[in-house]
Enzyme design. Structure first.
Site, PDB file in Angstrom:
ATOM      1  N   GLY A 176       0.963  -1.274  -0.044  1.00  0.00           N
ATOM      2  CA  GLY A 176       0.133   0.001   0.063  1.00  0.00           C
ATOM      3  C   GLY A 176       0.849   1.264   0.016  1.00  0.00           C
ATOM      4  O   GLY A 176       1.942   1.286  -0.445  1.00  0.00           O
ATOM      5  N   SER A 177       0.356   2.268   0.515  1.00  0.00           N
ATOM      6  CA  SER A 177       1.075   3.540   0.534  1.00  0.00           C
ATOM      7  C   SER A 177       1.975   3.891   1.773  1.00  0.00           C
ATOM      8  O   SER A 177       2.227   2.866   2.515  1.00  0.00           O
ATOM      9  CB  SER A 177       0.020   4.674   0.908  1.00  0.00           C
ATOM     10  OG  SER A 177      -0.583   4.615   2.276  1.00  0.00           O
ATOM     11  N   GLU A 217       5.619  -3.401   1.069  1.00  0.00           N
ATOM     12  CA  GLU A 217       5.887  -3.217  -0.319  1.00  0.00           C
ATOM     13  C   GLU A 217       5.077  -1.805  -0.427  1.00  0.00           C
ATOM     14  O   GLU A 217       3.779  -1.819  -0.539  1.00  0.00           O
ATOM     15  CB  GLU A 217       5.332  -4.118  -1.021  1.00  0.00           C
ATOM     16  CG  GLU A 217       5.888  -5.563  -1.130  1.00  0.00           C
ATOM     17  CD  GLU A 217       7.373  -5.640  -1.697  1.00  0.00           C
ATOM     18  OE1 GLU A 217       7.688  -4.643  -2.287  1.00  0.00           O
ATOM     19  OE2 GLU A 217       8.023  -6.486  -1.499  1.00  0.00           O
ATOM     20  N   GLY A 244       2.366   2.191   5.384  1.00  0.00           N
ATOM     21  CA  GLY A 244       3.450   1.235   5.835  1.00  0.00           C
ATOM     22  C   GLY A 244       4.094   1.760   7.175  1.00  0.00           C
ATOM     23  O   GLY A 244       4.381   0.927   7.927  1.00  0.00           O
ATOM     24  N   CYS A 264       2.632   0.356  -8.427  1.00  0.00           N
ATOM     25  CA  CYS A 264       3.558   0.741  -7.675  1.00  0.00           C
ATOM     26  C   CYS A 264       5.153   0.650  -8.661  1.00  0.00           C
ATOM     27  O   CYS A 264       5.807   1.511  -8.073  1.00  0.00           O
ATOM     28  CB  CYS A 264       4.229  -0.050  -6.338  1.00  0.00           C
ATOM     29  SG  CYS A 264       3.990  -1.823  -6.755  1.00  0.00           S
TER      30      CYS A 264
END
Length: 523
Positions: free
Chosen positions: A243-244, A265, A248, A299
């Site tokens: 995610g963002s 990630e 994170g 991403c």
């Protein structure tokens, strides 16, 4: 815009009008309803009944019980179950791809590619199930044997994002399963139906082979309730989260506070360096797919082009022409290259980025407008944007999860025939001069430039490519990045080690008891 054909796909995948959103050996879901809307035209697809906190606890308890049994199954047998799962995914490849497209709106070709990633990682994991190897080390003590083993870890929590609604689950789940772990999956609330479909397929495979299906568990619910419980849950020793960067930081803090493990990630701000010797045809194709594929919502999407001044004018001219030819529309239709963004908020994010780059002194070279009218229902369609910018702009330092591409020049036109080392150093400094570090690429025919880019003085990203774009990583390599991207690694290579616990063993087969480091203790 969606048709009866697509809704027949739902039926074949076991998706009903209303669906329970939790699975832990049994299907559960008595919490708030979640209406699933397709970005293609804004219409409702189905409803998911989210799990309550009590149901979440039942699911995790059941997943833990399944783990205690699953860890005793020989790894090659675990691999056989994953092989059968991969085969079943092959049978449903077309339907799953259509559901991915219907739910999150990537074009059908990309949806099929994502399902193929699930199949590929299952194949990889089957081979891995016979290679969970440890090392033998030389002991300093006579008649001692020292070695290491890898044991199953426990319940793995997988938090996936909307943009790869099935692939990220499979990267974690196939590897975790052969390692002897069970998985509890919390998918994005924007793409819950693909999660239900995959879980139903895994359940079928398990029941047909007398395996507890709770090794593939599912919990759909709000991040503020179910998601937060998962992060704090000491029964889950590893949380893999995609995610963002903001998300994170939260995951790292909460899980780290209880000394749990994380695989993070997070965001990317990926760049392609285009040098004077680059094959511009190849660089253009890579840029187009990297920047426009999945409507810029990967991403690994290409966010920045760092192009030498000697070829910048030609490259930008050809790139704008290519953008003008992009067919935007229904991602289920053949020939469409870019579908809608996933939400109206994403459209607004793009509009805000366009304004900010202009306020900071940049120039819009193409696109950035929202699209409406016939062929663009729902308010989620945009023209992809190209902007001339400087790397130090604050908006360039951030990741906008939308199709905006920044053009940044480097070098000097006069030095094109004999590029100075200082110029490739300048390009790499620009490349590395952002907080994120996921994917990177250089297009060059110079071996020196390519090797410099791949050296310890080159790209600071987890993925570095030569004459290949930033998107499209293969499952055989470890996937992940550095800095604010989180440092996690998933998928291939030796990423499996994160899903197991390492144990060092020493066996004394002598009749003496010597101590290490030659220590003498007592008589």
């Amino acid at each position: 815009m969606t048709t009866v054909v697509e809704y027949d796909v739902l039926k074949r995948l076991g998706i009903a009008d209303t669906n329970p959103g939790g699975f832990g050996g049994e299907w559960l879901g008595s919490g708030p309803d979640l209406e699933v809307i397709t970005p293609i035209d804004g219409s409702r697809i189905a409803t998911v009944q989210q799990v309550t906190e009590e149901e979440y606890d039942r699911i995790v308890a059941r997943a833990h019980a399944a783990f205690l049994e699953w860890r005793t199954v020989p790894a090659p047998r675990r691999g056989e179950i994953v092989r059968l799962l991969g085969n079943r995914l092959r049978e449903y490849k077309r339907e799953l791809a259509q559901l991915v497209t219907l739910e999150m709106a990537k074009i059908l070709a990309e949806g099929e590619g994502e399902v193929q990633e699930m199949i590929d990682i299952c194949d990889f994991a089957v081979g891995l199930s016979r290679q969970l190897y440890g090392l033998t080390m030389q002991s300093e003590r006579p008649d001692h044997r020292m070695f290491e083993q890898w044991h199953p870890l426990g319940v793995v929590g997988v938090i996936s994002a909307f943009n790869f609604p099935v692939a990220v689950w499979s990267w974690n789940t196939a590897i975790a399963a052969v390692c002897g772990d069970s998985v509890v999956w919390k998918p994005s609330s924007q793409t819950p139906l693909t999660a239900i479909a995959c879980t139903r397929i895994a359940e079928q495979v398990c029941r047909e082979n007398d395996v507890d299906p709770a090794i593939f568990s599912l919990t759909i619910g709000k991040g503020s309730t179910v998601g937060d419980r998962l992060l704090h849950d000491t029964r889950i020793p590893l949380v893999s989260a995609t995610g963002s960067c903001t998300m994170g930081y939260r995951v790292a803090q909460v899980v780290g506070k209880r000394l749990g493990r994380t695989i993070l990630e997070l965001g990317g701000n990926n760049a392609i360096i285009v040098t004077p010797s680059a094959n511009l045809d190849m660089a253009l194709r890579a840029t187009l797919f990297g920047a426009v594929g999945t409507a810029g919502q990967r991403c690994t999407s290409t966010r920045r082009i760092i192009v030498h001044e000697a070829v910048k004018e030609e490259f930008v001219r050809r790139l704008v022409k290519a953008y003008e030819g992009i067919r935007i529309g229904n991602p289920l239709e053949d020939g469409t290259l870019m579908g809608p963004l996933v939400t109206r908020d994403a459209v607004q994010d793009l509009q805000n980025a366009v304004k900010r780059v202009q306020q900071e002194g940049g120039e819009i070279l193409y696109g950035g407008e929202s699209l409406d009218g016939p062929g663009f229902p729902g308010g989620h369609y945009v023209k992809p944007c190209i902007a001339a910018a400087r790397n130090e702009f604050q908006i360039v330092q951030e990741e906008t999860f939308a199709p905006i591409l920044y053009i940044i020049g480097y070098g000097n036109k006069k030095s094109a025939s004999k590029q100075a080392v200082a110029e490739i150093e300048e390009a790499i400094a620009l490349h590395n001069g952002v907080p994120q570090g996921l994917s990177s690429a250089i297009f060059t025919d110079s071996v020196r430039e390519a090797e410099y880019f791949l050296s310890h003085r080159g790209s600071d990203c987890g993925i570095a490519n030569v004459n290949i774009g930033t998107s499209g990583a293969e499952i055989g390599g470890a996937f992940g990045g550095e800095k604010e991207t989180g440092g996690g690694r998933e998928s291939g290579s030796d990423a499996w080690k994160a899903y197991m616990r390492r144990q060092t063993n020493t066996v004394n087969w002598s009749t003496e008891l010597p101590l290490a480091q030659g220590i003498k203790f007592g008589d």
